[in-house]
Write a protein that holds these residues in place. Sequence first.
Motif, PDB file in Angstrom:
ATOM      1  N   ARG A 277      11.673  -5.816  24.973  1.00 21.74           N
ATOM      2  CA  ARG A 277      11.907  -4.688  24.091  1.00 21.74           C
ATOM      3  C   ARG A 277      10.861  -4.615  22.973  1.00 21.74           C
ATOM      4  N   GLU A 278      10.325  -5.781  22.554  1.00 21.21           N
ATOM      5  CA  GLU A 278       9.344  -5.768  21.463  1.00 21.21           C
ATOM      6  C   GLU A 278       8.015  -5.141  21.916  1.00 21.21           C
ATOM      7  N   ILE A 279       7.468  -5.660  22.992  1.00 20.64           N
ATOM      8  CA  ILE A 279       6.198  -5.138  23.523  1.00 20.64           C
ATOM      9  C   ILE A 279       6.370  -4.970  25.022  1.00 20.64           C
ATOM     10  N   ASP A 280       6.292  -3.740  25.456  1.00 20.05           N
ATOM     11  CA  ASP A 280       6.430  -3.451  26.879  1.00 20.05           C
ATOM     12  C   ASP A 280       5.105  -3.783  27.577  1.00 20.05           C
ATOM     13  N   PRO A 281       5.105  -4.717  28.519  1.00 23.65           N
ATOM     14  CA  PRO A 281       3.846  -5.091  29.185  1.00 23.65           C
ATOM     15  C   PRO A 281       3.351  -4.042  30.166  1.00 23.65           C
ATOM     16  N   ARG A 282       4.216  -3.135  30.528  1.00 26.74           N
ATOM     17  CA  ARG A 282       3.823  -2.123  31.505  1.00 26.74           C
ATOM     18  C   ARG A 282       2.937  -1.071  30.839  1.00 26.74           C
ATOM     19  N   SER A 283       1.882  -0.738  31.535  1.00 31.88           N
ATOM     20  CA  SER A 283       0.979   0.316  31.058  1.00 31.88           C
ATOM     21  C   SER A 283       0.532   1.130  32.255  1.00 31.88           C
ATOM     22  N   HIS A 284       0.441   2.424  32.047  1.00 34.00           N
ATOM     23  CA  HIS A 284       0.048   3.332  33.120  1.00 34.00           C
ATOM     24  C   HIS A 284      -1.145   4.136  32.610  1.00 34.00           C
ATOM     25  N   GLU A 285      -2.330   3.637  32.923  1.00 31.94           N
ATOM     26  CA  GLU A 285      -3.548   4.301  32.465  1.00 31.94           C
ATOM     27  C   GLU A 285      -3.758   5.594  33.235  1.00 31.94           C
TER      28      GLU A 285
ATOM     29  N   TYR B 190     -24.883  -0.022  29.974  1.00 30.09           N
ATOM     30  CA  TYR B 190     -24.802  -0.818  28.755  1.00 30.09           C
ATOM     31  C   TYR B 190     -25.874  -0.434  27.736  1.00 30.09           C
ATOM     32  N   ASP B 191     -26.969   0.118  28.176  1.00 27.52           N
ATOM     33  CA  ASP B 191     -27.978   0.585  27.221  1.00 27.52           C
ATOM     34  C   ASP B 191     -27.427   1.704  26.345  1.00 27.52           C
ATOM     35  N   LYS B 192     -26.670   2.598  26.962  1.00 31.06           N
ATOM     36  CA  LYS B 192     -26.035   3.673  26.189  1.00 31.06           C
ATOM     37  C   LYS B 192     -25.016   3.106  25.216  1.00 31.06           C
ATOM     38  N   CYS B 193     -24.292   2.069  25.653  1.00 30.19           N
ATOM     39  CA  CYS B 193     -23.318   1.452  24.754  1.00 30.19           C
ATOM     40  C   CYS B 193     -24.004   0.858  23.524  1.00 30.19           C
ATOM     41  N   GLU B 194     -25.149   0.217  23.735  1.00 32.53           N
ATOM     42  CA  GLU B 194     -25.866  -0.342  22.589  1.00 32.53           C
ATOM     43  C   GLU B 194     -26.393   0.758  21.674  1.00 32.53           C
ATOM     44  N   GLU B 195     -26.811   1.875  22.258  1.00 33.02           N
ATOM     45  CA  GLU B 195     -27.277   2.991  21.432  1.00 33.02           C
ATOM     46  C   GLU B 195     -26.156   3.543  20.565  1.00 33.02           C
ATOM     47  N   LEU B 196     -24.913   3.470  21.050  1.00 29.53           N
ATOM     48  CA  LEU B 196     -23.758   3.957  20.288  1.00 29.53           C
ATOM     49  C   LEU B 196     -23.139   2.867  19.420  1.00 29.53           C
ATOM     50  N   ASN B 197     -23.890   1.743  19.196  1.00 34.19           N
ATOM     51  CA  ASN B 197     -23.491   0.672  18.270  1.00 34.19           C
ATOM     52  C   ASN B 197     -22.180   0.007  18.689  1.00 34.19           C
ATOM     53  N   LEU B 198     -22.107  -0.390  19.961  1.00 35.27           N
ATOM     54  CA  LEU B 198     -20.909  -1.055  20.439  1.00 35.27           C
ATOM     55  C   LEU B 198     -20.669  -2.378  19.701  1.00 35.27           C
ATOM     56  N   LYS B 199     -21.743  -3.059  19.303  1.00 39.53           N
ATOM     57  CA  LYS B 199     -21.572  -4.364  18.658  1.00 39.53           C
ATOM     58  C   LYS B 199     -20.920  -4.259  17.279  1.00 39.53           C
ATOM     59  N   ASP B 200     -20.834  -3.049  16.703  1.00 36.03           N
ATOM     60  CA  ASP B 200     -20.136  -2.884  15.428  1.00 36.03           C
ATOM     61  C   ASP B 200     -18.626  -2.783  15.595  1.00 36.03           C
ATOM     62  N   CYS B 201     -18.163  -2.747  16.836  1.00 39.14           N
ATOM     63  CA  CYS B 201     -16.713  -2.670  17.080  1.00 39.14           C
ATOM     64  C   CYS B 201     -16.069  -4.006  16.703  1.00 39.14           C
ATOM     65  N   ILE B 202     -15.004  -3.953  15.881  1.00 45.15           N
ATOM     66  CA  ILE B 202     -14.323  -5.175  15.444  1.00 45.15           C
ATOM     67  C   ILE B 202     -13.143  -5.521  16.351  1.00 45.15           C
ATOM     68  N   GLU B 203     -12.945  -4.749  17.395  1.00 47.64           N
ATOM     69  CA  GLU B 203     -11.881  -4.974  18.388  1.00 47.64           C
ATOM     70  C   GLU B 203     -10.510  -5.030  17.716  1.00 47.64           C
ATOM     71  N   CYS B 204     -10.285  -4.106  16.806  1.00 46.74           N
ATOM     72  CA  CYS B 204      -9.004  -4.085  16.103  1.00 46.74           C
ATOM     73  C   CYS B 204      -7.875  -3.545  16.970  1.00 46.74           C
ATOM     74  N   GLY B 205      -8.199  -2.763  17.993  1.00 45.31           N
ATOM     75  CA  GLY B 205      -7.182  -2.226  18.891  1.00 45.31           C
ATOM     76  C   GLY B 205      -6.535  -0.951  18.407  1.00 45.31           C
ATOM     77  N   ALA B 206      -7.011  -0.373  17.308  1.00 45.04           N
ATOM     78  CA  ALA B 206      -6.400   0.855  16.798  1.00 45.04           C
ATOM     79  C   ALA B 206      -6.602   2.014  17.778  1.00 45.04           C
ATOM     80  N   CYS B 207      -7.771   2.063  18.409  1.00 45.62           N
ATOM     81  CA  CYS B 207      -8.031   3.157  19.345  1.00 45.62           C
ATOM     82  C   CYS B 207      -7.098   3.084  20.543  1.00 45.62           C
ATOM     83  N   ALA B 208      -6.889   1.875  21.084  1.00 47.65           N
ATOM     84  CA  ALA B 208      -5.995   1.731  22.230  1.00 47.65           C
ATOM     85  C   ALA B 208      -4.537   1.989  21.828  1.00 47.65           C
ATOM     86  N   PHE B 209      -4.173   1.691  20.574  1.00 45.71           N
ATOM     87  CA  PHE B 209      -2.795   1.885  20.132  1.00 45.71           C
ATOM     88  C   PHE B 209      -2.428   3.365  20.043  1.00 45.71           C
ATOM     89  N   VAL B 210      -3.389   4.195  19.591  1.00 46.85           N
ATOM     90  CA  VAL B 210      -3.088   5.616  19.410  1.00 46.85           C
ATOM     91  C   VAL B 210      -3.401   6.436  20.658  1.00 46.85           C
TER      92      VAL B 210
END
Length: 459
Positions: free
Chosen positions: A141-149, A180-200
């Motif tokens: 009930r706390e965290i549902d492990p099921r996810s449907h992408e 991955y070159d495009k990812c580096e151009e979009l500053n992927l390494k600045d991501c702090i992996e906070c998970g806010a994007c996946a949460f919303v």
Amino acid sequence: MAATDEDIVIRVIPTKYPSGGEKQLIKILTNLEVPVGGIPADIGLMVQNIGSAYAIKRAVCNGEPLVERVVTLTGKTFKKPRNVWALIGTPVQALLDEFGYKADKKSQRLIMGGPMMGFTLPHANVPITKTANCILAPTFREIDPRSHEIACIRCSQCAEACPASLLPQQLQWYAKSQEYDKCEELNLKDCIECGACAFVCPSEIPLVQYYRQAKAEIRTRKAESEAAERAKVRFEEKKARLERDKAERENRFKKAADDRRKQMKSSGGDDAIAAAIERVKAQKAGADTSSEVKPAVAAAIARAKAKQAEAAKQGQAEPDNSEMAKLREERKRQARERKAQKATDSNAVENDAGNTEQDPKKAAIAAALARAKAKKAAQQQAAESAGDVESNEQSAKKDAVAAAIARAKARKEASQAETSSSESESPAAETGDAKKAAVAAAIARAKARKQATRLKHQK
């Protein structure tokens, strides 16, 4: 007590996730921004959390190594959730057993880290590390492990929730397609992996997982590239070193040769070299002299050239080389006969030494007979090619009769020579008879050749 120190200032900030990140704290407290791809030290700042500061104090002031850290055990599956001091390397299963963990029947799930930035453990025997700050054991009930992408609907909520002002939607596209070159151009390494994007995300896309995989792949490729660059530098240095060694060897050999040359010159060695060169030239001249054409072969070649010139004067399209071919065949046959005769002579010498003078005479007679037979065959061929010309046939018959007479005379003279040799006549008489027979045979051959040439002209 900390507030009483003039060098320490305590500030209270709003409780808003993820305001505890170092870049977010710097922005809130100092209104400065860490540059893209940089660290806080680039702008003259340093951020340390309480656990790191306490570990530094124990290591520097007390001389105690970092062997334990505070770990939070939480979740409704724990009977006694709390913060505990855990030694680094302690299995998670030992903490679960110690503090009354009871697994949920619907979802036996363990998360190392918080609910936003944590990751699911594959099993409970994972050890505690210096970065493990929390063990979360939630119920179904706390965290549902099921996810449907499902597919992205481009709602832009992830971009609004990102504390680093990135574009999570486009980063996910490029990470999924391994650009991955495009990812580096979009500053992927600045991501702090906070998970806010996946949460919303309403499509339940695990964005942080894509980012972590992309970061790991970028680090791997960068390490391989650096290793390849180091190998290239080593190869170029090795190549340059080998070239230097080669140049040094060549210079050393050249110097040694110059020294030897000077030494030989001072000791008169040039005369020895000149003498060796003269010897080589003399050997070469001797080889050229030994390879000269034999007189008999030269005479045959001259006769063939004379025939070709005569045929050219008389207007023949092609020179007649049949005589040369016959001559070569006759020489081969004579060589075989001489070889066989030599073998017979050697056997005769072993049996009777007194008969050695008669064997060369017999060989000469046999050679004369063979030549006469060859000329007769040539005359017959020329007579047959004449066809219906009766005058040519008569002349060929006359030549054949003359050749036969010459052969008979040669046989008679040969028999007389044998008889005279048996009667101990002088060697000079035998030589004269043999010469006469050879002259007669040569005259017959010349007549036969002349008649054959005439028949070809008439054709």
